[in-house]
Scaffold this active site. Structure first.
Site, mmCIF file in Angstrom:
data_model
loop_
_atom_site.group_PDB
_atom_site.id
_atom_site.type_symbol
_atom_site.label_atom_id
_atom_site.label_comp_id
_atom_site.label_asym_id
_atom_site.label_seq_id
_atom_site.Cartn_x
_atom_site.Cartn_y
_atom_site.Cartn_z
ATOM 1 N N ASN A 184 33.293 103.548 -48.009
ATOM 2 C CA ASN A 184 32.621 104.172 -49.211
ATOM 3 C C ASN A 184 31.232 103.878 -49.242
ATOM 4 O OD1 ASN A 184 33.352 101.544 -49.872
ATOM 5 N ND2 ASN A 184 33.253 102.100 -52.074
ATOM 6 N N THR A 263 45.321 95.423 -47.471
ATOM 7 C CA THR A 263 44.790 95.095 -46.305
ATOM 8 C C THR A 263 44.084 93.603 -46.382
ATOM 9 O OG1 THR A 263 44.291 97.092 -45.401
ATOM 10 C CG2 THR A 263 43.003 95.569 -44.270
ATOM 11 N N CYS A 315 34.846 100.841 -55.867
ATOM 12 C CA CYS A 315 35.862 99.802 -56.185
ATOM 13 C C CYS A 315 35.773 99.344 -57.818
ATOM 14 C CB CYS A 315 35.798 98.765 -55.242
ATOM 15 S SG CYS A 315 34.109 97.906 -54.871
#
Length: 522
Positions: A184, A263, A315
């Site tokens: 992003n 992740t 985020c």
């Protein structure tokens, strides 16, 4: 009354939408960029992949066009990059902070000179509007400039001990840092990780997201032009397997990672095996609280900033907007009216306010959240639909109309609990301060939070109560490079930005100096 007004706004938006994509004028346009040079950067130059694990199509989000096919790096390439970094770090770590700072300062100046070029590259990479991409490059410039100044201030402490003896501490580099980024904010993330690592005497191997490989390599070339030694900043391209090779490499001393919880957990496991340093900046489902006494215009502006930058793919976004019941109808009406005015277009066009989702798969993931929310009883107040672009060049991209969802009295819906990473704002009403604090903190995430109020005592009281790494008072999604950024709970470990970041890229050595004879009782 609120329902009738929303219907009027929807009709106006549909008429405007039909006109908004006509007669688009471009100077720089989507669909015109092709990549012809290697995207790995090892030992001071672009290099081809030696051990290809797979071939990845690099797709332009705005058009769906394949810009190039990229070979995913295997163990050989990762090993070459780490070895180059390890050798370069030996001399770099011996330089004074002032000497390192001069090189980083020159690099920040060069990056500023190339800001427009790299911002355009960032648009091709991410699909976000050019105005936002310019800001992203500026944040990268700011980070490098800031840490170029911090480099010369690195120091330890001195301790006076009995009878003239003394001790001191030294801040020493860790060695090779693996910097793994998300898709992003590729240029910003690469710089936020590289600048403090390099300033403190480390070397870096950067692995950007496989979806956005372009600007990390451009940053590497800027560093070389600025005087950074060859091999000190390297870039390897690939997906998860490349990341596994990098995070498991025995000569990597630290991993700094931005991405998902899932992740991030795997990265932490890889680092735990060899007891290595790790910084994790993970996801969020952040609350934004609007109290009845707030400046409503500012609060609405803040809520839009908290949700719809970069197509909502941020985020820290304040996607859970809690509005006190006495201003709820007024605020929601204003939010819907403003949101319906956010139009898509070619992200290279100066007037475009919202670009494309990262890819078709992610767009369908976000739409899945919206559809399941409807089935659970949520009401879509506006948006939340796939947009068919009128411009034929853009029809291969995936676009979602910015969405506001009213979930009702319950906070238990999936859409209230999980990170969507898309242009979706949830609105909730609340009555009391105690109630909203409890609801705001009821999340596995803890990256950011925000509060709008004219009551400064309440503002500080709420900020102290938020279980989050950041709390914005009367603003949102502002990232001064001087201020640390990071999360509580499952939103991460460690911090980026600010002087505290030095602690996360160095190790502390204590030295004891005896000035007298050794007393031995044996």
């Amino acid at each position: 009354m609120l329902s009738f007004r929303l219907q009027q706004l929807r009709l106006l938006a549909c008429n405007s939408l039909n006109k908004s994509h006509r007669n688009i004028i471009r100077s720089v346009a989507s669909g015109t960029y092709n990549v012809t040079t290697p995207l790995n950067f090892i030992g001071g130059q672009r290099v081809e992949t030696e051990e290809s694990l797979s071939i990845i199509d690099v797709i332009e989000p705005a058009t769906g066009k394949v810009m190039c096919q990229m070979h995913e790096c295997g163990a050989t390439d990762v090993n070459n990059a780490v070895n180059a970094a390890k050798q370069a770090q030996l001399e770099w770590g011996k330089l004074s902070g002032f000497e390192r700072g001069k090189i980083l300062s020159k690099s920040s100046v060069l990056l500023k000179q190339k800001q427009e070029e790299i911002a355009r590259m960032e648009v091709y990479d991410t699909g976000k509007p050019i105005q936002e991409a310019r800001v992203d490059v500026q944040t990268a410039i700011d980070s490098i400039e800031y840490f170029s100044g911090i480099a010369s201030t690195l120091c330890g402490q001195h301790f006076s001990l009995p009878n003239g003896s003394f001790g001191y501490t030294r801040r020493e580099p860790l060695g090779v840092v693996a910097a793994i980024g998300a898709w992003n904010y590729p240029i910003q993330i690469a710089a936020w990780k590289a600048a403090p690592a390099l300033a403190t005497g480390n070397a870096v191997v950067c692995k950007p997201s496989q979806f956005t490989p372009l600007t990390a390599v451009a940053l590497a070339e800027v560093f070389i032009e600025g005087g950074l030694p060859s091999g000190l900043f390297n870039v390897v391209q690939g997906a998860g397997e490349t990341g596994n090779h990098l995070t498991r490499h025995p000569d990597v001393a630290k991993v700094t990672f931005t991405g998902s919880i899932e992740t991030g957990s795997k990265v932490m496991q890889n680092c735990a095996a060899d007891i290595r340093h790790v910084t994790l900046e993970l996801g969020g489902k952040s609350p934004l609280i609007l109290f009845g006494d707030c400046d409503i215009t500012n609060a609405v502006n803040g809520a839009l900033m908290a949700n719809f930058l970069s197509q909502g793919q941020v985020c820290s976004n304040g996607t859970r907007v809690f509005i006190q019941d006495d201003i709820y109808d007024e605020v929601v009406t204003m939010l819907v009216e403003r949101t319906l005015g956010i139009k898509h277009g070619d992200p290279h066009h100066e007037h475009t306010k919202m670009g494309a989702m990262m890819n078709e798969e992610h767009a369908h993931k976000v739409m899945g959240f919206i559809e399941r929310a409807k089935k659970e009883g949520a009401e879509v107040l506006c948006g939340g639909e796939l947009v068919q672009m009128e411009d034929p060049v853009l029809r291969g991209g995936s676009y979602i109309s910015p969405c506001i969802i009213k979930t009702g009295p319950s906070d238990s819906m999936e859409i209230s609990r999980e990170e969507l990473f898309g242009p979706v704002m949830n609105v909730y009403s609340f009555k009391t301060e105690d109630e909203v604090i409890r609801r705001a903190n009821d999340s596995k995430y803890g990256l950011a939070s925000g509060v709008f109020t004219k009551d400064i005592q309440r503002a500080h009281r709420v900020a102290a109560s938020m279980q989050a790494g950041s709390c914005y008072i009367n603003n949102y999604n502002i990232f001064p490079i001087e201020m640390p950024f990071g999360g509580y709970k499952k939103s991460g470990l460690g911090r980026e930005n600010g002087t505290v970041t030095v602690d996360y890229f160095t190790q502390l050595k204590t030295v004891y100096v005896e000035m007298n004879d050794v007393e031995c009782s044996l």
